[in-house]
Design a protein around this motif. Sequence first.
Motif, PDB file in Angstrom:
ATOM      1  N   LYS A  82       1.173  -1.166   0.664  1.00 42.76           N
ATOM      2  CA  LYS A  82       0.133   0.105  -0.106  1.00 42.76           C
ATOM      3  C   LYS A  82       0.783   0.774  -0.048  1.00 42.76           C
ATOM      4  CE  LYS A  82      -1.991  -2.480   3.222  1.00 42.76           C
ATOM      5  NZ  LYS A  82      -2.885  -2.759   4.735  1.00 42.76           N
ATOM      6  N   CYS A  83       0.352   2.247  -0.224  1.00 47.53           N
ATOM      7  CA  CYS A  83       0.857   3.915  -0.703  1.00 47.53           C
ATOM      8  C   CYS A  83       1.278   3.680   0.963  1.00 47.53           C
ATOM      9  CB  CYS A  83       0.709   4.485  -1.386  1.00 47.53           C
ATOM     10  SG  CYS A  83       1.294   6.286  -1.445  1.00 47.53           S
ATOM     11  N   ARG A  84       2.703   4.523   1.110  1.00 47.89           N
ATOM     12  CA  ARG A  84       3.278   5.406   2.707  1.00 47.89           C
ATOM     13  C   ARG A  84       1.887   6.260   2.852  1.00 47.89           C
ATOM     14  NH1 ARG A  84       9.547   7.301   1.109  1.00 47.89           N
ATOM     15  NH2 ARG A  84       8.462   9.361   0.243  1.00 47.89           N
ATOM     16  N   ASN A  85       1.646   7.221   1.900  1.00 51.82           N
ATOM     17  CA  ASN A  85       0.193   8.160   2.095  1.00 51.82           C
ATOM     18  C   ASN A  85      -0.846   7.915   2.092  1.00 51.82           C
ATOM     19  OD1 ASN A  85       2.624   9.802   1.298  1.00 51.82           O
ATOM     20  ND2 ASN A  85       3.245   9.578  -0.548  1.00 51.82           N
ATOM     21  N   ALA A  86      -1.309   6.577   2.628  1.00 55.03           N
ATOM     22  CA  ALA A  86      -2.811   5.788   2.771  1.00 55.03           C
ATOM     23  C   ALA A  86      -2.966   7.373   3.369  1.00 55.03           C
ATOM     24  CB  ALA A  86      -2.299   4.166   2.801  1.00 55.03           C
ATOM     25  N   GLY A  89      -4.499   9.615   2.738  1.00 52.06           N
ATOM     26  CA  GLY A  89      -5.431   9.458   1.231  1.00 52.06           C
ATOM     27  C   GLY A  89      -5.291   8.505   0.469  1.00 52.06           C
ATOM     28  N   CYS A  90      -4.231   8.216  -0.203  1.00 50.34           N
ATOM     29  CA  CYS A  90      -3.970   7.655  -1.085  1.00 50.34           C
ATOM     30  C   CYS A  90      -4.777   5.862  -1.001  1.00 50.34           C
ATOM     31  CB  CYS A  90      -2.663   7.737  -1.018  1.00 50.34           C
ATOM     32  SG  CYS A  90      -1.935   7.099  -2.914  1.00 50.34           S
ATOM     33  N   ARG A  91      -4.908   5.413  -1.932  1.00 51.85           N
ATOM     34  CA  ARG A  91      -5.367   4.283  -2.004  1.00 51.85           C
ATOM     35  C   ARG A  91      -4.778   3.543  -2.860  1.00 51.85           C
ATOM     36  NH1 ARG A  91      -6.769   5.354   1.606  1.00 51.85           N
ATOM     37  NH2 ARG A  91      -8.792   6.680   2.638  1.00 51.85           N
ATOM     38  N   LEU A 101       8.698   4.741  -8.139  1.00 50.52           N
ATOM     39  CA  LEU A 101       7.847   5.760  -9.279  1.00 50.52           C
ATOM     40  C   LEU A 101       7.248   6.098  -8.803  1.00 50.52           C
ATOM     41  CD1 LEU A 101       8.268   4.897 -11.636  1.00 50.52           C
ATOM     42  CD2 LEU A 101       6.827   3.820 -12.135  1.00 50.52           C
ATOM     43  N   HIS A 102       6.471   5.066  -7.420  1.00 50.62           N
ATOM     44  CA  HIS A 102       4.372   6.193  -7.067  1.00 50.62           C
ATOM     45  C   HIS A 102       5.290   6.857  -6.441  1.00 50.62           C
ATOM     46  CE1 HIS A 102       0.690   6.009  -5.928  1.00 50.62           C
ATOM     47  NE2 HIS A 102       1.052   6.590  -4.457  1.00 50.62           N
ATOM     48  N   ILE A 103       5.641   7.184  -5.594  1.00 49.33           N
ATOM     49  CA  ILE A 103       6.016   8.402  -4.676  1.00 49.33           C
ATOM     50  C   ILE A 103       5.998   9.311  -5.305  1.00 49.33           C
ATOM     51  CG2 ILE A 103       7.325   9.168  -2.844  1.00 49.33           C
ATOM     52  CD1 ILE A 103       5.364   6.823  -2.005  1.00 49.33           C
ATOM     53  N   SER A 105       5.374  10.426  -8.016  1.00 50.43           N
ATOM     54  CA  SER A 105       4.075  11.392  -8.796  1.00 50.43           C
ATOM     55  C   SER A 105       3.439  11.073  -7.639  1.00 50.43           C
ATOM     56  CB  SER A 105       3.829  10.696  -9.650  1.00 50.43           C
ATOM     57  OG  SER A 105       3.439   8.687  -9.669  1.00 50.43           O
ATOM     58  N   CYS A 106       3.394  10.136  -6.055  1.00 50.65           N
ATOM     59  CA  CYS A 106       1.724  10.668  -5.847  1.00 50.65           C
ATOM     60  C   CYS A 106       1.522  11.519  -5.034  1.00 50.65           C
ATOM     61  CB  CYS A 106       2.763   9.806  -3.879  1.00 50.65           C
ATOM     62  SG  CYS A 106       0.782   9.309  -3.191  1.00 50.65           S
ATOM     63  N   PRO A 107      -0.055  11.456  -5.804  1.00 49.26           N
ATOM     64  CA  PRO A 107      -0.510  12.578  -5.248  1.00 49.26           C
ATOM     65  C   PRO A 107      -0.676  13.497  -4.066  1.00 49.26           C
ATOM     66  CG  PRO A 107      -1.978  11.626  -6.028  1.00 49.26           C
ATOM     67  CD  PRO A 107      -0.844  10.640  -6.127  1.00 49.26           C
TER      68      PRO A 107
HETATM   69 ZN   LIG Z   1       0.544   7.398  -3.131  1.00 53.81          ZN
END
Ligand SMILES: [Zn+2]
Length: 248
Positions: A82-86, A89-91, A101-103, A105-107
């Motif tokens: 899961k995203c560390r920014n869950a 609110g990141c799902r 890669l995700h981080i 660009s993670c909003p």
């Molecule tokens: Zn994220």
Amino acid sequence: MTGGYEVEQFVETPDEDLICVICRAVLRCPVRLKCNHVFCKECILQWMKRQVKCPCCRQSIDQNQMLVLFKLSKSIGRLSIKCRNAQQGCRATFPLSNEYLHISSCPYEWQLCPHEGCGQQVLRKDAQAHDQSCCHWRQPCPMGCGTVLVRENQAQHNCYRDLQQRYVAERRKQRAIAANLRRKMQRMQSRMAQIRRQINLMCESLEVGDLEVEAGEGTSVWTDASDSSPSGSRHRHTDSRSSRVRFI
Ligand SMILES: [Zn+2]
Ligand SMILES: [Zn+2]
Ligand SMILES: [Zn+2]
Ligand SMILES: [Zn+2]
Ligand SMILES: [Zn+2]
């Protein structure tokens, strides 16, 4: 980099075999000792600073017989996390190996406001909105005029329009100068024509005078050139009109 990957970040609870007994997390860069026990590389190196026996079986550790398990590392990399920014609110969920890669660009990633003196942490997705209200906002003019725009002068600043206005004004001025020059030239030309007419009139009146004189004295003037001519036998003939300049 210390310790393994937190168990909680995985979508499905990882197999017990993938847990490092030193850090109780999922193996990061796993290495196998001679005794076949597997640990995170960093964990076992830290352990060996204090002890020389395997934490599981107490056999002595030979650093030269430590094997890095690339294949295992790769299969751990394929596990979903899961995203560390869950919490923000990141799902999103993605393979562990794609985390970077995700981080990037993670909003929901926290970012420091880039404007000097602000220091506020803003979620990437809110950065634009913050940018519009940040009182430390400053930016060089995007048109490249070199002005640093701040909140106060941004609305009024329009160097393109200013330049265009200056250009139009300059052109108007040039046209006025050209028209003025044209007028002066025309005045000069008509003045010259006037002078020419006057001169011609003067010439004509002189001709009339000449004719009157010629009518009285004949058409030619004969000069005795005996003073200047050594032979003294030739006469020079001078036409009184040949030296007259005619204006046209
Ligand atoms: Zn994220
Ligand atoms: Zn570990
Ligand atoms: Zn062991
Ligand atoms: Zn700011
Ligand atoms: Zn500008």
